[in-house]
Motif scaffolding. Sequence first.
Motif, mmCIF file in Angstrom:
data_model
loop_
_atom_site.group_PDB
_atom_site.id
_atom_site.type_symbol
_atom_site.label_atom_id
_atom_site.label_comp_id
_atom_site.label_asym_id
_atom_site.label_seq_id
_atom_site.Cartn_x
_atom_site.Cartn_y
_atom_site.Cartn_z
ATOM 1 N N THR A 1 -5.493 13.862 -1.393
ATOM 2 C CA THR A 1 -4.831 12.666 -1.929
ATOM 3 C C THR A 1 -3.971 12.028 -0.838
ATOM 4 O OG1 THR A 1 -4.749 13.694 -4.091
ATOM 5 C CG2 THR A 1 -3.278 11.815 -3.729
ATOM 6 N N PRO A 2 -4.112 10.719 -0.613
ATOM 7 C CA PRO A 2 -3.305 10.054 0.425
ATOM 8 C C PRO A 2 -1.803 10.245 0.180
ATOM 9 C CG PRO A 2 -5.043 8.600 -0.346
ATOM 10 C CD PRO A 2 -5.058 9.795 -1.262
ATOM 11 N N ILE B 1 4.883 15.192 1.310
ATOM 12 C CA ILE B 1 5.462 15.914 0.171
ATOM 13 C C ILE B 1 6.954 16.122 0.402
ATOM 14 C CG2 ILE B 1 5.498 18.120 -1.050
ATOM 15 C CD1 ILE B 1 2.464 18.320 -0.480
ATOM 16 N N ARG B 2 7.302 16.548 1.619
ATOM 17 C CA ARG B 2 8.726 16.784 1.919
ATOM 18 C C ARG B 2 9.553 15.515 1.736
ATOM 19 N NH1 ARG B 2 11.266 14.876 6.865
ATOM 20 N NH2 ARG B 2 10.762 16.581 8.298
ATOM 21 N N ASN B 3 9.042 14.387 2.238
ATOM 22 C CA ASN B 3 9.819 13.152 2.135
ATOM 23 C C ASN B 3 9.933 12.665 0.698
ATOM 24 O OD1 ASN B 3 10.289 13.108 4.845
ATOM 25 N ND2 ASN B 3 8.611 11.709 5.326
ATOM 26 N N ASN B 4 8.871 12.827 -0.069
ATOM 27 C CA ASN B 4 8.954 12.434 -1.477
ATOM 28 C C ASN B 4 9.923 13.332 -2.245
ATOM 29 O OD1 ASN B 4 7.198 10.149 -2.450
ATOM 30 N ND2 ASN B 4 5.742 11.230 -1.138
ATOM 31 N N LEU B 5 9.883 14.628 -1.964
ATOM 32 C CA LEU B 5 10.824 15.535 -2.633
ATOM 33 C C LEU B 5 12.259 15.231 -2.202
ATOM 34 C CD1 LEU B 5 8.887 18.937 -2.468
ATOM 35 C CD2 LEU B 5 9.383 17.580 -4.511
ATOM 36 N N LEU B 6 12.437 14.998 -0.901
ATOM 37 C CA LEU B 6 13.778 14.685 -0.406
ATOM 38 C C LEU B 6 14.318 13.420 -1.081
ATOM 39 C CD1 LEU B 6 15.023 14.971 3.219
ATOM 40 C CD2 LEU B 6 15.530 12.885 1.945
ATOM 41 N N TRP C 1 0.818 -1.214 0.000
ATOM 42 C CA TRP C 1 0.000 0.000 0.000
ATOM 43 C C TRP C 1 0.852 1.265 0.000
ATOM 44 C CZ3 TRP C 1 -3.318 3.386 -1.020
ATOM 45 C CH2 TRP C 1 -3.517 4.517 -0.227
ATOM 46 N N ASP C 2 1.872 1.350 0.871
ATOM 47 C CA ASP C 2 2.686 2.567 0.940
ATOM 48 C C ASP C 2 3.344 2.864 -0.415
ATOM 49 O OD1 ASP C 2 2.002 2.674 3.544
ATOM 50 O OD2 ASP C 2 3.989 2.189 4.349
ATOM 51 N N TYR C 3 3.869 1.815 -1.007
ATOM 52 C CA TYR C 3 4.547 1.971 -2.303
ATOM 53 C C TYR C 3 3.565 2.446 -3.371
ATOM 54 C CZ TYR C 3 7.216 0.776 -6.493
ATOM 55 O OH TYR C 3 7.853 0.826 -7.711
ATOM 56 N N THR C 4 2.394 1.805 -3.423
ATOM 57 C CA THR C 4 1.382 2.182 -4.411
ATOM 58 C C THR C 4 0.906 3.612 -4.192
ATOM 59 O OG1 THR C 4 0.660 -0.110 -4.563
ATOM 60 C CG2 THR C 4 -0.874 1.551 -5.360
ATOM 61 N N ARG C 5 0.666 3.979 -2.909
ATOM 62 C CA ARG C 5 0.201 5.338 -2.588
ATOM 63 C C ARG C 5 1.195 6.387 -3.083
ATOM 64 N NH1 ARG C 5 1.060 6.153 3.341
ATOM 65 N NH2 ARG C 5 3.148 6.420 2.478
ATOM 66 N N ASP C 6 2.468 6.200 -2.728
ATOM 67 C CA ASP C 6 3.454 7.238 -3.040
ATOM 68 C C ASP C 6 3.816 7.288 -4.523
ATOM 69 O OD1 ASP C 6 3.395 7.917 -0.437
ATOM 70 O OD2 ASP C 6 5.441 7.303 0.051
#
Lengths: 288, 51
Positions: free
Chosen positions: A259-260, A267-272, A125-130
């Motif tokens: 959006t989950p 957002i910060r962690n995905n950008l990082l 789930w986490d992988y699919t969400r992000d």
Amino acid sequence: MITAILNVFITIYQRLALWGEALVSLGYLLFGGARALAAGGVGDFFLKAGTQRRAFALLRGLWPNLSISRVVMKCYDNTGTAVVTRRADVVDVLNRNADFEVVYGTRMRQLTEGDNFFLGMQPGWDYTRDTSAMRLAARMTDVADIVQPRATALADRIVADSGGTIDIVPALTLEVPWDMTDTYFGCGGTREHMQQWTTTLFWYLFQDLGADAEKGAIALGQAAELRDYLDAHIAARKASPTDAPDILNRCLALQSSDTPGMSDLGIRNNLLGLLSVRSRRFPRPAAL
Amino acid sequence: MDELLNRPDALATAQKAARADDDALLAQHCWEALRFNPFNPVLYRRATHDT
């Protein structure tokens, strides 16, 4: 029937070619290694890409799956290392996600001081969400519509302004990726800092195989600086919105539609994570 | 760049492609050169149990 007979000969030929290549490589490594040893440069010899190709050719022929029962890769939690060299076996390992996990999660959590980034996640789930959210933010069409035209125009201008001579790394190959960070990702900060942060974090994730404690501490310090920058930058963008078609604005648009995974922290962690793993175009910083 | 500089013929055709604005052919040279010296030559995975 003919194909079956032909396959016998093809298999024999392939096996002989494999062994032949291994023996030639063994000779190359012994002769080249002895010469390098005499000249005092054995370390450099074995670090060369050409030498490593020979070493893998030797392994493919004689020890296709070499097991080492001690910890070689200190940066990952493990009890030993197996070196898999033949294509079919490598593809098999990469396809068996449940048996052979990605290794980046632990260090990715250190860099975010919390959650994982999708590169370090197993399918779920986490992988699919992000990955789903970030594919909406960084669209497939962006390469042709935004990235290529911008990079081409910038590169053309830099080359045209060079007067016929160019120091290509600082003038071109550092500038264009940083510009993408700034204009496409929407969070470039200052060029010097962004290059240093992302280059160091890339090294920590992918290249610190020996788990260097001193340099690791530098990396974690710079990860904290990047987190602080991104947190402040996201807050500033929300306080003073822009209409730039960049990834940060698209993430914030996804956030406003609930959006989950698109909280400020998400957002910060995905950008990082994205900034860190895309920094391979930058050279290693002087501090490392 | 190292791999192209080590192969003058390949460097010459890469330069020719660049001057002709043939990005596709230039990209082929770059990807081929990377095969000789990949940035990340080893992929790591962790076995979750004995194999």
